[in-house]
Design a protein around this motif. Structure first.
Motif, PDB file in Angstrom:
ATOM      1  N   ALA A 129       3.936  43.378 -67.757  1.00 40.64           N
ATOM      2  CA  ALA A 129       4.126  41.926 -67.733  1.00 40.64           C
ATOM      3  C   ALA A 129       4.580  41.512 -66.339  1.00 40.64           C
ATOM      4  N   VAL A 130       3.896  40.502 -65.795  1.00 42.93           N
ATOM      5  CA  VAL A 130       4.147  40.059 -64.428  1.00 42.93           C
ATOM      6  C   VAL A 130       4.435  38.566 -64.417  1.00 42.93           C
TER       7      VAL A 130
ATOM      8  N   LYS B 161       5.818  39.471 -59.687  1.00 44.76           N
ATOM      9  CA  LYS B 161       6.965  40.358 -59.863  1.00 44.76           C
ATOM     10  C   LYS B 161       6.926  40.937 -61.266  1.00 44.76           C
ATOM     11  N   VAL B 162       7.015  42.253 -61.356  1.00 44.81           N
ATOM     12  CA  VAL B 162       6.996  42.940 -62.649  1.00 44.81           C
ATOM     13  C   VAL B 162       8.304  42.636 -63.378  1.00 44.81           C
TER      14      VAL B 162
ATOM     15  N   GLN C 112      -5.716  41.598 -59.753  1.00 45.05           N
ATOM     16  CA  GLN C 112      -6.905  40.777 -59.888  1.00 45.05           C
ATOM     17  C   GLN C 112      -6.587  39.525 -60.690  1.00 45.05           C
ATOM     18  N   LYS C 113      -7.019  38.374 -60.178  1.00 43.35           N
ATOM     19  CA  LYS C 113      -6.701  37.106 -60.837  1.00 43.35           C
ATOM     20  C   LYS C 113      -7.209  37.051 -62.272  1.00 43.35           C
ATOM     21  N   PHE C 114      -8.430  37.515 -62.511  1.00 42.07           N
ATOM     22  CA  PHE C 114      -9.018  37.387 -63.833  1.00 42.07           C
ATOM     23  C   PHE C 114      -8.897  38.658 -64.666  1.00 42.07           C
ATOM     24  N   GLY C 115      -8.056  39.602 -64.255  1.00 45.42           N
ATOM     25  CA  GLY C 115      -7.872  40.838 -65.010  1.00 45.42           C
ATOM     26  C   GLY C 115      -6.916  40.679 -66.178  1.00 45.42           C
ATOM     27  N   PRO C 116      -5.655  40.376 -65.914  1.00 45.35           N
ATOM     28  CA  PRO C 116      -4.666  40.267 -66.989  1.00 45.35           C
ATOM     29  C   PRO C 116      -4.852  39.003 -67.831  1.00 45.35           C
TER      30      PRO C 116
ATOM     31  N   VAL D 187       5.090  31.167 -67.704  1.00 45.23           N
ATOM     32  CA  VAL D 187       3.772  31.789 -67.695  1.00 45.23           C
ATOM     33  C   VAL D 187       3.893  33.230 -67.216  1.00 45.23           C
ATOM     34  N   TYR D 188       3.328  34.141 -67.995  1.00 55.13           N
ATOM     35  CA  TYR D 188       3.292  35.567 -67.653  1.00 55.13           C
ATOM     36  C   TYR D 188       1.846  36.034 -67.617  1.00 55.13           C
TER      37      TYR D 188
END
Length: 91
Positions: free
Chosen positions: A11-12, A42-43, A63-67, A76-77
């Motif tokens: 989680a970032v 930040k994790v 990557q912007k569209f990865g998570p 928002v995470y």
């Protein structure tokens, strides 16, 4: 409420977005390429199966569209698999 990712999830908390593009050498650097973006964050939590690579408090690029994007109690995470993340920034 405590955020606890499962398995190999991380989680970032997003910090900043930076446009990146690849030059002829394959090195990515800031640019105007709108198709590819890297996010900085930040994790805040790691799953129990994440090895010692990524730790709570690390600053990472991903990557912007990865998570997946989640809003929990107004914050928002970005939560994704450990393999979605590019690198760790440490002093």
């Amino acid at each position: 409420m405590k955020l606890i990712p499962v398995s190999t999830k991380v989680a970032v908390l997003p910090i900043d977005e930076e446009k990146i593009s690849a030059d002829n050498s394959g090195v990515r650097e800031p640019g105007n390429n709108k198709e590819r973006r890297a996010c900085k964050g930040k994790v805040v939590a790691v799953g129990e199966d994440v090895k010692n690579d990524i730790k709570k408090g690390d600053i990472i690029y991903y990557q912007k569209f990865g998570p997946e994007v989640f809003c929990i109690e107004g914050t928002v995470y970005h939560i994704g698999d450990v393999l979605d993340f590019y690198c760790i920034i440490r002093d």
